[in-house]
Scaffold this active site. Structure first.
Site, PDB file in Angstrom:
ATOM      1  N   ALA A 522       0.804  -1.225   0.000  1.00 55.82           N
ATOM      2  CA  ALA A 522       0.000   0.000   0.000  1.00 55.82           C
ATOM      3  C   ALA A 522       0.839   1.278   0.000  1.00 55.82           C
ATOM      4  O   ALA A 522       0.391   2.314   0.468  1.00 55.82           O
ATOM      5  CB  ALA A 522      -0.976   0.013   1.183  1.00 55.82           C
ATOM      6  N   SER A 523       2.040   1.209  -0.517  1.00 59.20           N
ATOM      7  CA  SER A 523       2.902   2.395  -0.578  1.00 59.20           C
ATOM      8  C   SER A 523       3.019   3.078   0.777  1.00 59.20           C
ATOM      9  O   SER A 523       2.990   4.299   0.885  1.00 59.20           O
ATOM     10  CB  SER A 523       2.366   3.390  -1.617  1.00 59.20           C
ATOM     11  OG  SER A 523       2.687   2.960  -2.915  1.00 59.20           O
ATOM     12  N   ALA A 706       9.054  13.426   2.638  1.00 54.40           N
ATOM     13  CA  ALA A 706       8.937  12.375   1.619  1.00 54.40           C
ATOM     14  C   ALA A 706       7.546  11.766   1.567  1.00 54.40           C
ATOM     15  O   ALA A 706       6.836  11.693   2.560  1.00 54.40           O
ATOM     16  CB  ALA A 706       9.952  11.272   1.893  1.00 54.40           C
ATOM     17  N   LYS A 707       7.172  11.330   0.368  1.00 58.78           N
ATOM     18  CA  LYS A 707       6.008  10.476   0.210  1.00 58.78           C
ATOM     19  C   LYS A 707       6.315   9.361  -0.774  1.00 58.78           C
ATOM     20  O   LYS A 707       7.447   9.241  -1.245  1.00 58.78           O
ATOM     21  CB  LYS A 707       4.758  11.286  -0.144  1.00 58.78           C
ATOM     22  CG  LYS A 707       4.906  12.335  -1.216  1.00 58.78           C
ATOM     23  CD  LYS A 707       3.599  13.161  -1.330  1.00 58.78           C
ATOM     24  CE  LYS A 707       3.733  14.244  -2.384  1.00 58.78           C
ATOM     25  NZ  LYS A 707       2.487  14.985  -2.600  1.00 58.78           N
ATOM     26  N   GLU A 711       4.798   2.524  -6.244  1.00 58.31           N
ATOM     27  CA  GLU A 711       3.657   1.961  -6.968  1.00 58.31           C
ATOM     28  C   GLU A 711       3.182   2.909  -8.059  1.00 58.31           C
ATOM     29  O   GLU A 711       2.839   2.487  -9.162  1.00 58.31           O
ATOM     30  CB  GLU A 711       2.504   1.676  -5.997  1.00 58.31           C
ATOM     31  CG  GLU A 711       2.827   0.563  -5.030  1.00 58.31           C
ATOM     32  CD  GLU A 711       1.586   0.012  -4.360  1.00 58.31           C
ATOM     33  OE1 GLU A 711       0.913  -0.842  -4.953  1.00 58.31           O
ATOM     34  OE2 GLU A 711       1.282   0.457  -3.227  1.00 58.31           O
TER      35      GLU A 711
END
Lengths: 751, 154, 295
Positions: A522-523, A706-707, A711
């Site tokens: 799910a990242s 950060a994100k 995916e």
């Protein structure tokens, strides 16, 4: 970011690459245990059948130790998508199934002393199939003529909506409708599925496997073997790629069962054909989109219906529909929208996580529809999108978490500039010849950052500084090959101002790692686990400073941490963190350690835009991607080399989705593309050089801004390529993959 | 059958099943685990080894066929020091992610470089056309091989 | 239980001797690129192998008078790099260069490609265009010569006897001959032909096409000769002018070959791409030929 970053944002070398580049890295297939047995699964050859298995002859083969079928196993059903008991989902599969529900269904396991004896036995097992009529494909499932289980093939259905769609369509000048389909895709991790299990001297079951959620494996194994969680130790092994394919427990439970029964180590390996047929695939879909727009290029309403091929078991029937649906509300600012997701049972490979989880499917069709909408009113497709994309910090219209620092607009404008969009649009046709047509296209995409807002999203971290001057971080992470461990190290290193080489982060092991709520899926890893590691590092930094002050009698303000040393301002007496850890033990009678829980604070959206130029051979239908630019809104890259690797690898998958990858299943349910000679992934000669732009505007809720990225990378290139093909040929191809045959068909139909 | 061959610089003289795939012989009898199986039909290149100077897929060769031949795997390059430069370049360029295709990828590159010390980008891509990678998109692998070329030229 | 045997004759004499005991489940192994895969896939456990890759005389490429002679164990890689073949049989060089991957070309042999008789075998189309023959040896040491066309049945069936092995491939070449090959598969490289084509022409002094041989592969169990296309070429001036007729007739040929198969809709267009590429290649070859003349 005001502070200059020292370790974050640097392309540092990941430690595991030395062993991997010398061939020393041991994957499960390379592991041996004393007295170990070999095992393989027998997979169904029929799509839907009652089965009778005669194993008499096979058991006579020298070296065969056991053959188990449904008759031999505990009759406890489970759902392999469930990662903790709180996920409600129909439990409809067994470790070996009672009936064949797809070609590839697990119907027996053969265990023997050697690989050869096992292979011989597989050939000798007689399976009597009493074939039932089957359901192949969404359209066949919808008819409900043959019902696979329960009273309808419709496994899950749900609507998500905002505003008033009927009213909005009345306001529209045009309604643009498209119907598109996406294919089943094989994850194609180069390492096939594998598992090694043994029972230890005190009755614990120990399982080594490349997996994404050790606690999920532990939960399912404990459940089906009726053991307490605490007796099941799952150790995540070095993983030769997953992309979601190794996310659901498939081999773990059955391998653990055999090891427990036989009281010997059992290694269970799948070959490529087994993996393609007998694990999971990206769900195929048929998506209908209607978009209402005004003449001046504003989307006023949109209606999406996604019919999804869920495969033979429930697995992710609900999750995939919801994942597709939720994405639809987070890219464009649309007041009224309704999404309906229907997932059907079919007698084909069950659906599971696959890089992007629904995003590749939904964007594959909606982004073609957006191009058609722009074309309808004669507006540039980039400008049309700029008119409609979401703004930073917008609220999600259906109540999901805030979009965060959403920088899709910058992605588009930055990309247009670098790609030279307007000029190329003018000039592209000049390249055309009798045989070749050139076109450009682009597409946008969005994805999430974990489960916050839908499922519990927290992780626990146990961080210590040891007297040996090592920072030891226990957190339940699973490196799938993308460099997760290195990412975590750089985050901790930045906080503690210490060389990442001095940081040790073992990967997930249910006996060592503190509990993690949802695993490496799910990242969520960089955003949530990375956030947790950052917070834990901050807490131990605080403790290190406090203890230093206690031990040395000084005030916190005067303490400096630099390059792995702690010291008083203007003092030449420097201490390693390990020295303070030792003194903490000696003089304060405690460890230099922090245990903490971190709850994900948000679930911002990430964005990407892909710009593509293609050359289409109007005779052979072959498409060459001549140029491709990927622009990504990632907040802040922790390690740019790893980020680039994700973008390039994701593009490889997405180009394959656009052009050539497909698990082809015939009307009898047989898988035609059962190996790499028929399942074509993009190889080096077909792979273009990927140009990249990063938009790093800091997501305040993420570690150092950060994100996620891993995916989303596999989403935008596919629709961008189809838009470019349609631009080149003046067609409206909406069926994935756009194979040479489909391209020629589209050209022929146009003529 | 007694097989005599030079494997990673060492003369071997071993009684083995000659009908076994070379891949299985190398992994099981010789414990050379860098040789990986990814498809079993010569399509993915994970089992690539260098046989008499040429990159080949060891899953499509019978062990008996290596009689009198020389076989090199990644372990052999490591031992002889020939791996150093190419390994360092792969590592530096981030050409390694999950690592499963890496041994085959390095051996295909090495076989190319041994014959052609200054290959073009297209030649590099052709040398690794039979090595599938799902993680990297090949870009960084090609860059890594290119740099070895550049450094040797300089 | 069957005892697995493995023999590796080093001479043709030893090969004949080995063939004497060849029974069911005894396979001839050359490069192994198809055989090893088949054995593994079909889970065959009890079998014997006669490895012919150690017979050195089967790896030669020679030209004697106007004949090209290629040993059956010559690899695709050797064919691709053969100076003789580059000059006298460019179509074969091209076909060999497009078989499988680098690793496969390093092992796969031309004899194997014929004996395996796959419907999409790339070199078969070329060899049939060249009206090639094969020399076959049997367990008695007797050598017979046969047309490639006559021993290939197609769909992975050949007409060799149990005790026969292909040892050599022979075909005649002429001066002023040009040839080329093209194929299309699912990908640019490492791909199985969906359709392939070989064209060989002989040009006379007034730049007219004197002779033409055209074969299409993968639109039948084995490559088919295309008189329709040959007739378009013969007697015409060799230039781009012939292209549009050539494309139409090629389409027509495909339609005639596979009138009912679903794949015809694609293949009858795709064939135009092959023919277009071949023609461009032939024109390039001719220009370099002229260049040689003027030097």
């Amino acid at each position: 970011m005001n502070k200059k970053l020292k370790y974050v944002g640097k392309g540092l070398i990941r430690e595991d690459s030395y062993d991997k580049a010398s061939g020393k890295a041991k994957y499960v297939c390379d592991m041996e245990k004393h007295n170990m047995l070999h095992a393989r699964l027998l997979l169904s050859e029929k799509a839907h059948a009652e089965i009778k298995i005669d194993k008499k002859q096979a058991l006579k083969i020298p070296g065969i130790v056991a053959i188990y079928t449904y008759d031999d196993i505990p009759k406890i059903a489970y759902n392999s998508h469930q990662w903790y008991p709180g996920v409600s989902a129909l439990e409809d599969e067994y470790i070996l199934n009672d009936k064949a529900r797809f070609v590839g269904d697990r119907i027996a396991i053969v265990v023997g002393e050697t690989k050869e004896s096992v292979n011989r036995a597989l050939k000798e097992i007689k399976v009597e199939y009493n074939e039932l009529s089957n359901v192949i494909g969404i359209e066949s499932a919808e008819k409900d003529e043959m019902i696979i289980k329960g009273n309808t093939n419709l496994a899950f259905s749900k609507k998500l909506s905002c505003g008033n769609i009927d009213e909005s369509f009345k306001k529209a000048d045009f309604i643009i409708e498209d119907i598109g389909t996406t294919q089943k895709i094989h994850h194609a991790a180069m390492e096939t599925h594998s598992c090694l299990a043994e029972k230890d001297e005190i009755g614990n079951i120990i399982v080594w496997m490349p997996c994404q959620v050790v606690f999920q494996e532990q939960y399912i194994i404990a459940k089906v073997l009726e053991m307490p969680y605490s007796k099941v130790r799952v150790i995540k092994s070095i993983m030769g790629g997953s992309f979601g394919g190794k996310g659901q427990p498939i081999l773990g439970p059955i391998c653990a069962f055999a090891a427990k029964e036989l009281n010997r180590p059992v290694k269970l390996i799948m070959d490529r054909k087994d993996v393609i047929q007998g694990t999971r695939s990206r769900n195929a879909s048929r998506i209908i989109v209607k978009t209402g727009i005004t003449k001046d290029g504003k989307i006023v309403g949109r209606e999406i219906t996604a019919n999804i091929d869920g495969g033979a078991y429930y697995t992710n029937a609900a999750a995939i529909a919801l994942a597709m649906g939720k994405k639809s509300f987070r890219l464009y600012d649309i007041d009224s929208q309704i999404f309906t997701g229907n997932t059907y049972y079919t007698n084909t490979i069950p659906g599971g996580a696959c890089r992007g989880y629904g995003s590749p499917q939904i964007h594959a069709v909606t982004e073609l529809n957006i191009d058609n909408a722009a074309r309808k009113i004669g507006m540039d497709t980039c400008e049309f999108r700029l008119n409609n994309v979401v703004s930073p910090n917008a609220e999600d219209p259906i109540g999901a978490p805030n979009l965060g620092n959403a920088r899709i607009r910058e992605c588009i404008t930055k990309g247009m500039k670098r790609f030279n969009w307007y000029e190329r649009k003018q000039l592209i046709n000049n390249k055309n010849t009798d045989r070749y047509a050139y076109g450009i296209g682009m597409a946008c995409a969005t994805h999430g950052n974990g489960y916050h807002g839908a499922f519990p999203d927290f992780t626990n971290v146990d961080i210590s500084i040891l007297p040996s001057n090592v920072v030891w971080i226990k957190v339940g992470i699973h490196d799938q090959g993308c460099g997760t461990v290195q990412t975590m190290k750089q985050i901790a290193a930045e906080v503690l101002d210490i060389d990442p080489v001095s940081i040790n982060i073992p990967q997930a092991d249910t006996f060592i790692s503190p509990y993690d709520s949802a695993g490496s899926q799910a990242s969520r890893v960089t955003f949530v686990c990375g956030g947790a590691v950052k917070r834990a590092a901050e807490q131990i930094r605080e403790k290190l400073i406090n203890n230093f002050c206690k031990l040395n009698g000084c005030s916190k303000e005067k303490v400096i941490l630099k390059d792995g040393y702690i010291y008083k301002e203007n003092s030449s007496e420097k201490y390693t963190y390990g020295q303070i850890a030792l003194e903490t033990e000696t003089n304060l009678e405690e460890s230099l350690n922090v245990n903490m829980t971190y709850k994900s604070p948000a679930n911002p959206a990430v964005y990407a835009v892909s710009f593509v130029e293609v050359k289409v051979d109007k005779y052979t239908g072959q498409v060459e991607v001549k140029d491709i630019l990927e622009v990504h809104d990632i907040g802040q890259s922790i390690n740019p080399v790893l980020v680039e690797g994700q973008i390039q690898g994701g593009a490889q998958m997405s180009i394959g989705m656009a052009l050539c990858e497909e698990i082809e299943i015939n009307k009898n349910g047989r898988v035609k593309s059962e190996n790499f000679s028929k399942y074509h992934i993009i190889n080096a000669p077909d792979m273009p050089e990927i140009k990249m732009e990063l938009v790093e505007k800091c997501e305040p809720t993420g570690p150092f801004g950060a994100k996620s990225v891993g995916e989303l990378v596999a989403v935008a290139p596919a629709p961008a390529i189809l838009n470019a093909i349609n631009n080149a040929l003046d067609t409206n191809i909406t069926v994935y993959p756009a194979t040479p045959e489909r391209i020629i068909e589209a050209i022929t139909n146009k003529e | 059958m007694i097989i005599r061959a030079l494997i990673n610089g060492e003369k071997i003289n071993k009684d083995v099943d000659p009908n076994k795939r070379l891949l299985d012989f190398l992994r099981e009898d010789m414990r050379l685990i860098s040789v990986k199986e990814g498809c079993g039909e010569g399509e993915c290149g994970a089992c690539t080894v260098i046989l008499d100077g040429k990159a080949v897929t060891s899953c499509t060769i019978f062990t008996g066929q290596i009689q009198g031949c020389e076989v090199v795997t990644l372990e052999g390059l490591d031992k002889s020091g020939e791996l150093d430069k190419i390994r360092d370049s792969f590592i530096k360029h981030g050409a390694i992610q999950c690592g499963f295709c890496t041994p085959g990828m390095i051996l295909s590159s090495k076989a190319l470089l041994d014959k052609n010390s200054n290959p073009t980008k297209e030649e590099i891509k052709r040398a690794i056309e039979g090595n599938l990678c799902r993680c990297t998109g090949y870009n960084k692998i090609v860059e890594a091989v290119e740099e070895i070329v550049d450094s040797e030229v300089k | 239980m069957h005892k697995n045997k493995f023999s590796a004759p080093q001479t043709l004499k030893e090969l004949s001797k080995a063939l004497k005991t060849k029974k069911e489940n005894c396979f001839i192994a050359a490069g192994g690129t198809d055989l090893a895969v088949k054995i593994n896939k079909n889970r065959i456990f009890d079998y014997s192998i006669i490895d012919i890759t150690k017979i050195q005389e089967l790896e030669k490429i020679e030209m004697i008078n106007n004949s090209i002679i290629i040993g059956a164990c010559t690899t695709m890689q050797s064919i691709e790099n053969s100076e003789i073949l580059k000059v006298y049989a460019p179509a074969l060089v091209k076909a060999a260069s497009k078989v499988g991957s680098t690793q496969i070309r390093n092992r796969a042999t031309i004899g194997g490609n014929i004996a395996n008789a796959s419907q999409s075998a790339d070199t078969l189309t070329v060899l049939m265009t060249y009206n090639a023959e094969v020399e076959i040896i049997n367990s008695q040491g007797k050598i017979v010569t046969n047309k490639v066309n006559d021993i290939v049945k197609g769909l992975e069936k050949n007409l060799l006897n149990q005790d026969e092995v292909i040892t050599k491939i022979k075909f005649k070449v002429e001066d002023n001959e040009l040839s080329s090959f093209s194929k299309v598969g699912a990908r640019k490289a490492v791909t199985i032909s969906k359709i392939n084509c070989c064209i060989k022409i002989k040009i006379n002094k007034s730049n007219l096409i004197e002779k033409a041989e055209v074969y299409f592969g993968a639109i039948g169990p084995k490559p088919i000769k295309s008189e329709i296309v040959e007739n378009v070429l013969v007697g015409k001036k060799f230039s781009k002018e012939v292209l549009s007729v050539l494309l139409d007739k090629s389409s027509l040929q495909v339609n005639e070959a596979i009138p009912t198969r679903a794949s015809r809709y694609y293949k009858r267009i795709a064939v135009k791409g092959l023919v277009d590429s071949i023609l461009n290649d032939l024109i390039e070859q001719e220009q370099s030929l002229e260049g040689d003349l003027y030097e």
